[in-house]
Every structure is written in structure tokens, then in C-alpha cells.
Design a protein around this motif. Structure first.
Motif, PDB file in Angstrom:
ATOM      1  N   SER A 138       0.811  -1.213   0.000  1.00 27.46           N
ATOM      2  CA  SER A 138       0.000   0.000   0.000  1.00 27.46           C
ATOM      3  C   SER A 138       0.852   1.275   0.000  1.00 27.46           C
ATOM      4  CB  SER A 138      -0.893   0.019   1.235  1.00 27.46           C
ATOM      5  OG  SER A 138      -0.083   0.226   2.377  1.00 27.46           O
TER       6      SER A 138
ATOM      7  N   CYS B 201       0.327   3.490   2.171  1.00 32.22           N
ATOM      8  CA  CYS B 201       0.447   3.832   3.592  1.00 32.22           C
ATOM      9  C   CYS B 201       1.875   3.653   4.117  1.00 32.22           C
ATOM     10  CB  CYS B 201      -0.488   2.969   4.435  1.00 32.22           C
ATOM     11  SG  CYS B 201      -2.228   3.155   3.990  1.00 32.22           S
ATOM     12  N   ILE B 202       2.514   2.584   3.691  1.00 32.75           N
ATOM     13  CA  ILE B 202       3.851   2.319   4.230  1.00 32.75           C
ATOM     14  C   ILE B 202       4.815   3.427   3.806  1.00 32.75           C
ATOM     15  CG2 ILE B 202       4.706   0.814   2.368  1.00 32.75           C
ATOM     16  CD1 ILE B 202       5.750  -1.050   4.640  1.00 32.75           C
TER      17      ILE B 202
ATOM     18  N   LYS C 235       4.237   6.394   6.068  1.00 36.29           N
ATOM     19  CA  LYS C 235       4.813   6.188   7.390  1.00 36.29           C
ATOM     20  C   LYS C 235       6.326   6.301   7.357  1.00 36.29           C
ATOM     21  CE  LYS C 235       1.024   5.571   9.705  1.00 36.29           C
ATOM     22  NZ  LYS C 235       0.048   6.058   8.707  1.00 36.29           N
ATOM     23  N   ARG C 236       6.942   5.761   6.302  1.00 37.37           N
ATOM     24  CA  ARG C 236       8.401   5.844   6.226  1.00 37.37           C
ATOM     25  C   ARG C 236       8.871   7.292   6.126  1.00 37.37           C
ATOM     26  NH1 ARG C 236       9.222   1.108   1.723  1.00 37.37           N
ATOM     27  NH2 ARG C 236       9.353  -0.692   3.100  1.00 37.37           N
TER      28      ARG C 236
ATOM     29  N   GLY D 220       7.166   9.837   7.359  1.00 38.31           N
ATOM     30  CA  GLY D 220       6.687  10.612   8.506  1.00 38.31           C
ATOM     31  C   GLY D 220       5.418  11.392   8.256  1.00 38.31           C
ATOM     32  N   THR D 221       4.752  11.126   7.115  1.00 37.21           N
ATOM     33  CA  THR D 221       3.509  11.831   6.806  1.00 37.21           C
ATOM     34  C   THR D 221       2.391  11.323   7.710  1.00 37.21           C
ATOM     35  OG1 THR D 221       4.198  12.053   4.511  1.00 37.21           O
ATOM     36  CG2 THR D 221       1.846  12.346   4.969  1.00 37.21           C
ATOM     37  N   VAL D 222       1.682  12.247   8.316  1.00 33.87           N
ATOM     38  CA  VAL D 222       0.553  11.879   9.182  1.00 33.87           C
ATOM     39  C   VAL D 222      -0.628  11.490   8.299  1.00 33.87           C
ATOM     40  CG1 VAL D 222      -1.071  12.749  10.902  1.00 33.87           C
ATOM     41  CG2 VAL D 222       1.345  13.409  11.022  1.00 33.87           C
ATOM     42  N   CYS D 223      -1.333  10.434   8.697  1.00 30.87           N
ATOM     43  CA  CYS D 223      -2.448   9.905   7.896  1.00 30.87           C
ATOM     44  C   CYS D 223      -3.536  10.971   7.715  1.00 30.87           C
ATOM     45  CB  CYS D 223      -3.026   8.674   8.573  1.00 30.87           C
ATOM     46  SG  CYS D 223      -4.402   7.950   7.666  1.00 30.87           S
TER      47      CYS D 223
ATOM     48  N   PRO E 187      -4.708   3.105   1.410  1.00 33.37           N
ATOM     49  CA  PRO E 187      -4.656   1.745   1.958  1.00 33.37           C
ATOM     50  C   PRO E 187      -4.895   0.637   0.932  1.00 33.37           C
ATOM     51  CG  PRO E 187      -5.975   3.179   3.371  1.00 33.37           C
ATOM     52  CD  PRO E 187      -5.701   3.948   2.112  1.00 33.37           C
TER      53      PRO E 187
ATOM     54  N   GLN F 159       1.075  18.857  10.489  1.00 35.65           N
ATOM     55  CA  GLN F 159       0.140  18.066   9.674  1.00 35.65           C
ATOM     56  C   GLN F 159      -1.132  17.699  10.439  1.00 35.65           C
ATOM     57  OE1 GLN F 159       2.338  14.787   7.510  1.00 35.65           O
ATOM     58  NE2 GLN F 159       3.969  15.422   8.876  1.00 35.65           N
TER      59      GLN F 159
ATOM     60  N   HIS G 194       3.440   9.454  15.550  1.00 36.05           N
ATOM     61  CA  HIS G 194       4.861   9.067  15.553  1.00 36.05           C
ATOM     62  C   HIS G 194       5.204   8.322  16.840  1.00 36.05           C
ATOM     63  CE1 HIS G 194       6.347  12.385  12.539  1.00 36.05           C
ATOM     64  NE2 HIS G 194       5.463  11.564  12.012  1.00 36.05           N
TER      65      HIS G 194
ATOM     66  N   CYS H 156      -3.044  -2.802   5.278  1.00 38.04           N
ATOM     67  CA  CYS H 156      -2.387  -1.599   4.759  1.00 38.04           C
ATOM     68  C   CYS H 156      -1.086  -1.282   5.483  1.00 38.04           C
ATOM     69  CB  CYS H 156      -3.340  -0.419   4.862  1.00 38.04           C
ATOM     70  SG  CYS H 156      -3.802  -0.017   6.560  1.00 38.04           S
ATOM     71  N   THR H 157      -0.823  -1.961   6.593  1.00 41.03           N
ATOM     72  CA  THR H 157       0.402  -1.837   7.414  1.00 41.03           C
ATOM     73  C   THR H 157       0.368  -0.699   8.436  1.00 41.03           C
ATOM     74  OG1 THR H 157       1.818  -0.311   6.128  1.00 41.03           O
ATOM     75  CG2 THR H 157       1.799  -2.637   5.438  1.00 41.03           C
TER      76      THR H 157
END
Lengths: 284, 448
Positions: free
Chosen positions: A183, A185-186, A189-190, A192-195, A207, B51, B96, B281-282
């Protein structure tokens, strides 16, 4: 890549692509598309010089009016099949090419123009063209793999040039290209972006969408549009049912599924499931 | 202030330190603390607004902190809110976690370069010499760091990047004074009170901070701050606010026999129900402060003369993660969700002698469809299929050892050059999977 597109014999044979006395002959073909993926090839810039050292680019009309006849070792095919003439032409390209790589959302799922698959193309022609009688078109826009065997599908609207370099590199070395099916999403996250879905209540296809862009849109506070098509084993139904449970109408969600990869099976089936009676014409 | 003057002031403060269990800092002293840490060469990282959330990033001054902000959290939902107060730390843990500083999302672990004679030169990048001061670490996060310490550096295979960053770090904990709807640290025994594993711990009250000192390094910092002994009123105020957080925790997860419960119910029909919702989706694994899985790829430029071996965060929810010769071994969302939950709450105990869950609630908040693991466990607990004790897996020669045995084991066992932390993690998850496979043998294969 679909399992049905794997060709172990060709993959083994590819080990020779780089070691052959002559550099492999690469061709780029365009079908129904915006040329954006071909521009990504030109955007490779620094890498393009290295590519040109290792392959002979013998047919690339976007870059040069000089072109050579086949056969070709590698054909990069942009665009979808929307006319009978193109349906014949892609067969010729297939016959002349050892490896056929479909590049971009149009070539891999029919592209944004696959929206016509839900409508009446005669009516569209009448709305758009002054003399619709001159338009000869199929009623559908379909992926290259609907017509010929495709050796590898590189997703994206447009493709990611680094992934293209990875594919060419893998071909030269006889390796499997590494284009993860996970996805978006990973990637958020890598980096640092907030969902944006959880923190900002934005609809986001991340997702269920395959990685490839590096999660650009969420980093600009926008939900993912699904440019790279469905991720591996996507659970679209759970995502849309969650949104509906949060108060969104099914009719508002269909256009999300029917976007650049509208006719990719997982997105197509989900759009049809949410609202089977959705009238594609009413948005025009 | 010159050095001599500072030392003299520190000397006078020593007396207070020696006599007081807890110290008092004025609210304005927080800025002094940050400046002091930066002056000591630390990169201060802590909470800041970004954000639409409270994330962890570099802090240069107290005004970088999310003063007056808090959050509302529910399954699949996070919203920033004005707290209506003046507090710096009146928020709950956000998207985080601190693992990003010790276990970076992307890291080059090896490099290779082709020489003119055709040979290859290999090199290994030196670990980072960045010294982090973590400001605002909550009790559940201290527990999470302790879990990752076990995995990454207290076993037989030490991740030297993690160890370098972790050992040079200073931890300034903050006791929670509020709790989110998703918090369940009290169930996991990890909070909300910070008990140990910190250099300094703050409790923020309406007027300032009660400060506890946990280590010698913490003592050296505290001695150089403007402080006095905390008064009984100040201590009572801190105590009241810590209890407020505890009282606000409503979520529970029973850990009673949880390992056997889950391992006994690998074919429970509820796995299908949660698989119908799970996006694979992890997100839960990415936000989890203890999840440690990674993937290692060799990345080269087009000419192939320079290769970098890159480690990136990965997840057991990815299809490629379970790809081995012959196919993907966890080829359905059901298998992958079950692997994650049973590893986190059950086989983690066998592997690391602790639960993999600290009750921070991140996986609940940041799941895009709001799956709540406490409810999934409870659903299985309500209707367990089988009740029996699941034997511990037989240790393998190359399996990781539980902490405590590690030191003895390490001393007389040479570390294999090619073995990395990733081998260990792969081996560990294999054994958990093998255990599951043995248990589901009668139920047929789950491969699609």
C-alpha cells in the motif's frame, strides 16, 4: 504483475540481454494516452544517458523522428487500446518484440479514458465532435494485456521514472524487477507523513493503492487518488463501507474508484458494487 | 553565565538534590532545559504540531512544543483540539513513536563499489553519532523502548546502529495527566506512571513541573537547572493530575492466559470477521512503537558499479514480506492479521519474554477503518474454541535467546559475520509461524 504474465523462459533468456555483442534494441510505442509516461522516460535525464549507453533506442517518436523497423528486444508500450487500428497495431508490436512492457495506467488498466466503458461512446462522440461521423472508435478503452501477452506491467499515472530505470536494469541483468505491491500507507509512514484519512477525515485510497509515487498527495494534505492502481489483495469493500458508515454517500464514492485506473478489476468491481445503478453520464 | 559560576550554582543545588525525592521547576525552566541540552550537543526531539497532529520532531525552544493543544482519539479517528489550558504536555501519544530515532525508517547498512580492476570494495557506514535527547516520553513509550532494546540490542545479535543511537540518548519522560479513549496502558502494566528507565521525569501541573531524577546523567542535568525542593502542595497537585489520567482510562484488555488463548484458537471463525475489515495496509505495524520488522534490498545505479544495501521499515501485512521460494506463505489478509496479533500478544512472550504490546492504542487510532485489537481479542475470549496449554516451541541452535541468558550466551559464542538482526527477526517469526502451522495442520493449509 499478474501471475499469468510471468514468462520464466524469457526471464532466463534475459540474462543474455546485457552480455550480447550488440546492445539490446529498445522501442517505445504510444497508443491512447497523454504521453506523460513517455515524458517520464525523457525526465530520466542523467539516467537516460546511461540507458542510451546500454541499449539502442531505435524507435521513440516522442524523442526522435528517426526510427527503425523491428524486431525489438524491448518494447515499452504506453496507452490503451481504443480503436480497431490500434488493436491490430499492438499485435504487430507484440510479434516484433521479445519483451513487451506495458507502462502507465492507460496501458495497464485502460486509463482515465476507460470511463467510457460505463457510458455510450456514440453519445460521447456526438457531444464532443462537430462531425462524429469521422470518429471510428471501439466502445471500450482496455489494457494492453486484454489484447496481447504482456511480460511486465509498470503501473502509475504517470509511471515513476526510478521504477522504469529499475525495470530496464532488471531486464538487462535478467532479474525480476522490484516494484512492490504494498500500500501507499507504508510510504507515508516511512516519510513521517501523518495519515490524512485519520487526522483530517479525508477520503484516501492509499490503503488499497499500490506504492510507487512515494506517497506524494498525502504529503500535500490530499488523499491518494489511486494513480498506481490496486495494491496486492486490496480490501476496497472494507474501506468504502467504513466511509459510508462515517456518513458518506455511495454515489460520492463511485468517482473515487473510477479514476485513472477505473477499469483495474479491483477498483471496477468495487465501484460497481457500491452503486450498481450509478449513471456515468450524469457527471458529464 | 561562565563555567565557574554555573558550577558554583550547581554545587548549591546539589544539596537540594541530595535531600529531595522530587524537585520543583518553574514552567519557564523548560526553555532553560532545552537550551542546556542543546548546549550539551544533544539534538532535542519532542512533540510539536505538524500536519494536523502532534508529532515528534526537533525542538529548539519551549515555544516549539504544542502548548495549549490536546487531541481527541477514537478508533480510526484523531483530531487536534485546543486544551483550553497552558500546559505543554496535555496531549496523548500521536502518530509518531520514538522508534524513528533509534531504528530509522531507511538506512544504508552496507555499500559496495566496483574498482577499475573489476574487483569490489565493500564498506559499512559508521553508525550515526547523533545524540538524541527525547523530551516527553510517556510511560507506555518507556515500556516500548525497553521492548525494542530487548529485540535490537540485548540479545545475541546487536543492531549496532540502534545500539549507538540508543546508548547515547537521554530520556526525559513526562507523566500523563490525561488519557485518550484508545489508551489501555493500565491493562498492559506499562503506565500511566513512569516508574523507571528514564533519566529525568516531569509531571506538569498548573504552575510548573515536579521533577524526578532517574540516573546519574539525569542528575547532572538537573543540577544545572534552576530548581528547588517540591512542596507537599506541589507534590499533591502532581499526584492528583497523574490520577486524573489513570481515571480517564476506560479501555481494557485482559491478559489472563492470552498466549494460550490465541494460540489455541488459530482457526477461530472470528479471524475471518476481522479479515473482512482489515485492509492489510500496514498502518498498525508502522505506528506500533515495538514493531521492528524491516526489509533489506540492494539498490544500484544503472551502470551497476555502486551498490547500496538499504534497510527499510517493512510489515508482516505486506505480501512480499512472506514471500519465500515457492510463493507467499501468508497469502490472505486473515493469515496476515492473525500472524500480527498472535505474534504481538502471544508468541512474543516465547521469543522475548514479554508482550509486544504496551497499550499505547496507536494501532487503534491509526487504523483507517478503526479495528480495535482489544475487541478482537475479547471476541475470541468470549467463545474460545479450545482450551489447552500450548507448549513452548523447542529452541533451535540459532534461535534467539531470552534476555538474561543473552549475556552468558554472547560471551562464549562467536557472532557469525553474515548474521544480522534481520536474520534473527526472520528466524524468530519463522518459529512463530511454524508453531501456528503445526497447530493448524489439521485444519488444512491456508494458502490460496
Amino acid at each position: 504483475m499478474n501471475d499469468s504474465n510471468k514468462h520464466p523462459d524469457q526471464a532466463t533468456e534475459a540474462a543474455g540481454l546485457k552480455s550480447r555483442p550488440q546492445a539490446p534494441r529498445l522501442a517505445v510505442f504510444k497508443f491512447a494516452s497523454c504521453d506523460g509516461c513517455q515524458l517520464q522516460i525523457l525526465s530520466c535525464e542523467d539516467e537516460l544517458l546511461t540507458i542510451a549507453d546500454q541499449v539502442q533506442i531505435v524507435h521513440f517518436l516522442e524523442a526522435s523522428s528517426h526510427f527503425e523497423e523491428g524486431p525489438y528486444d524491448v518494447a515499452l508500450v504506453e496507452g490503451s487500446i481504443t480503436t480497431a487500428a490500434d488493436r491490430d497495431r499492438i499485435r504487430q508490436v507484440r510479434q516484433q518484440s521479445r519483451f513487451l512492457i506495458a507502462i502507465g495506467a492507460c496501458a495497464t488498466s485502460g486509463g482515465i479514458q476507460a470511463l467510457k466503458n460505463w457510458g455510450d461512446h456514440h453519445e460521447f462522440s456526438r457531444c464532443v465532435y462537430a462531425e462524429p461521423a469521422y470518429i471510428r472508435t471501439l466502445s471500450t478503452s482496455t489494457a494492453i494485456s486484454e489484447h496481447v501477452t504482456v511480460d511486465f506491467e509498470l503501473r502509475g499515472c504517470p509511471i515513476n521514472r526510478l521504477q522504469l530505470v529499475e525495470v530496464i536494469q532488471a531486464l538487462l541483468r535478467g532479474q525480476s524487477p522490484r516494484t512492490p505491491r504494498h500500500s501507499v500507507c507504508i510510504d507515508c509512514k516511512r516519510r513521517g507523513t501523518v495519515c490524512v484519512a485519520v487526522a483530517q477525515d479525508k477520503v484516501c485510497l492509499g490503503p488499497v493503492t499500490q506504492s510507487g509515487c512515494g506517497a506524494i498527495c498525502p504529503s500535500f494534505d490530499r488523499g491518494c487518488y489511486g494513480c498506481f492502481g490496486p495494491a496486492g489483495q486490496p480490501n476496497c469493500e472494507s474501506l468504502t463501507e467504513h466511509w459510508i458508515g462515517c456518513g458518506r454517500s455511495p454515489v460520492s464514492l463511485v468517482p473515487l474508484m473510477r479514476n485513472f485506473n477505473a477499469d483495474a478489476p479491483a477498483f471496477r468491481e468495487e465501484g460497481d458494487r457500491i452503486d450498481p445503478d450509478y449513471d456515468q453520464g450524469h457527471v458529464l | 553565565m561562565g563555567w565557574g559560576e554555573a558550577e558554583a550554582m550547581a554545587m548549591s543545588r546539589q544539596e537540594t538534590l541530595a535531600n529531595a525525592a522530587s524537585l520543583w521547576l518553574e514552567r519557564s525552566t523548560l526553555d532553560e532545559l532545552i537550551r542546556l541540552l542543546r548546549g550539551e550537543g544533544f539534538t532535542v526531539v519532542g512533540p510539536r504540531l505538524d500536519q494536523g497532529a502532534i508529532v515528534y520532531g526537533e525542538i529548539e525552544r519551549a515555544s516549539d512544543l504544542p502548548r495549549g493543544w490536546t487531541d481527541d482519539q477514537k478508533p480510526g479517528k484523531y483530531r487536534l483540539e485546543n486544551s483550553g489550558g497552558e500546559a505543554y504536555f496535555e496531549y496523548n501519544v500521536g502518530p509518531h513513536s520514538w522508534k524513528q530515532f533509534f531504528f530509522p525508517p531507511r538506512l544504508a547498512v552496507e555499500r559496495a563499489k566496483r574498482e577499475e580492476n573489476g574487483g569490489w570494495t565493500f564498506s559499512r557506514p559508521e553508525p550515526s553519532d547523533e545524540r538524541y535527547a527525547l523530551l516527553g516520553v510517556r510511560a507506555c513509550e518507556l515500556a516500548a523502548i525497553a521492548v525494542q532494546d530487548r529485540v535490537m540490542m540485548n540479545g545475541p545479535y546487536v543492531d549496532r546502529e540502534y545500539a549507538a543511537r540508543r546508548e547515547s540518548a537521554l530520556i526525559i519522560a513526562v507523566n500523563c495527566t490525561v488519557a485518550a479513549e484508545t489508551c489501555f496502558c493500565t491493562s498492559m502494566g506499562s503506565g500511566p506512571r513512569c516508574q523507571a528507565d528514564f533519566d529525568l521525569a516531569l509531571t506538569e501541573t498548573e504552575e510548573g513541573f515536579v521533577l524526578e531524577v532517574g540516573t546519574e546523567a539525569g542528575w547532572e542535568i538537573a543540577a544545572r537547572l534552576e530548581h528547588c525542593e517540591a512542596s507537599p502542595d506541589q507534590l499533591a497537585s502532581a499526584d492528583r493530575l497523574r490520577h486524573r489520567a489513570e481515571d480517564q482510562i476506560s479501555k481494557e484488555m485482559s491478559n489472563d492466559g492470552i498466549r494460550d488463548l490465541l494460540l489455541n484458537n488459530l482457526n477461530h471463525p472470528h479471524w475471518d470477521k476481522v479479515a473482512a475489515r482489515c485492509l492489510s495496509c500496514t498502518n498498525c505495524t508502522m505506528v506500533c512503537p515495538t514493531c521492528f520488522c524491516s526489509t533489506v534490498n540492494d539498490v544500484s545505479e544503472l551502470a551497476g558499479d555502486e551498490v547500496e544495501r538499504v534497510r527499510q521499515w517493512d510489515s508482516c501485512f505486506n505480501l512480499e514480506f512472506g514471500y519465500t521460494a515457492g510463493g507467499t506463505v501468508r497469502n490472505s489478509i486473515r493469515n496476515r492479521y492473525r500472524q500480527w496479533l498472535t505474534h504481538k500478544l502471544a508468541s512474543w512472550h516465547d521469543q522475548f519474554d514479554t508482550s509486544g504490546c504496551v497499550g499505547c492504542g496507536r494501532c487503534i487510532t491509526w487504523c483507517p477503518v478503526g479495528i480495535d485489537l482489544t475487541e478482537e481479542v475479547e471476541a475470541i475470549r468470549q467463545q474460545p474454541a479450545k482450551r489447552r496449554e500450548v507448549p513452548l516451541p523447542q529452541p533451535r541452535p540459532d534461535a534467539c535467546v531470552v534476555p538474561g541468558e543473552a549475556a552468558a550466551d554472547q560471551s562464549n559464542r562467536p557472532r557469525s559475520v553474515g548474521q544480522t538482526i534481520d536474520d534473527r527477526q526472520r528466524g524468530a517469526s519463522d518459529s512463530a509461524e511454524a508453531q501456528q502451522d503445526a497447530s493448524i495442520a489439521d485444519g488444512g493449509t491456508d494458502r490460496e
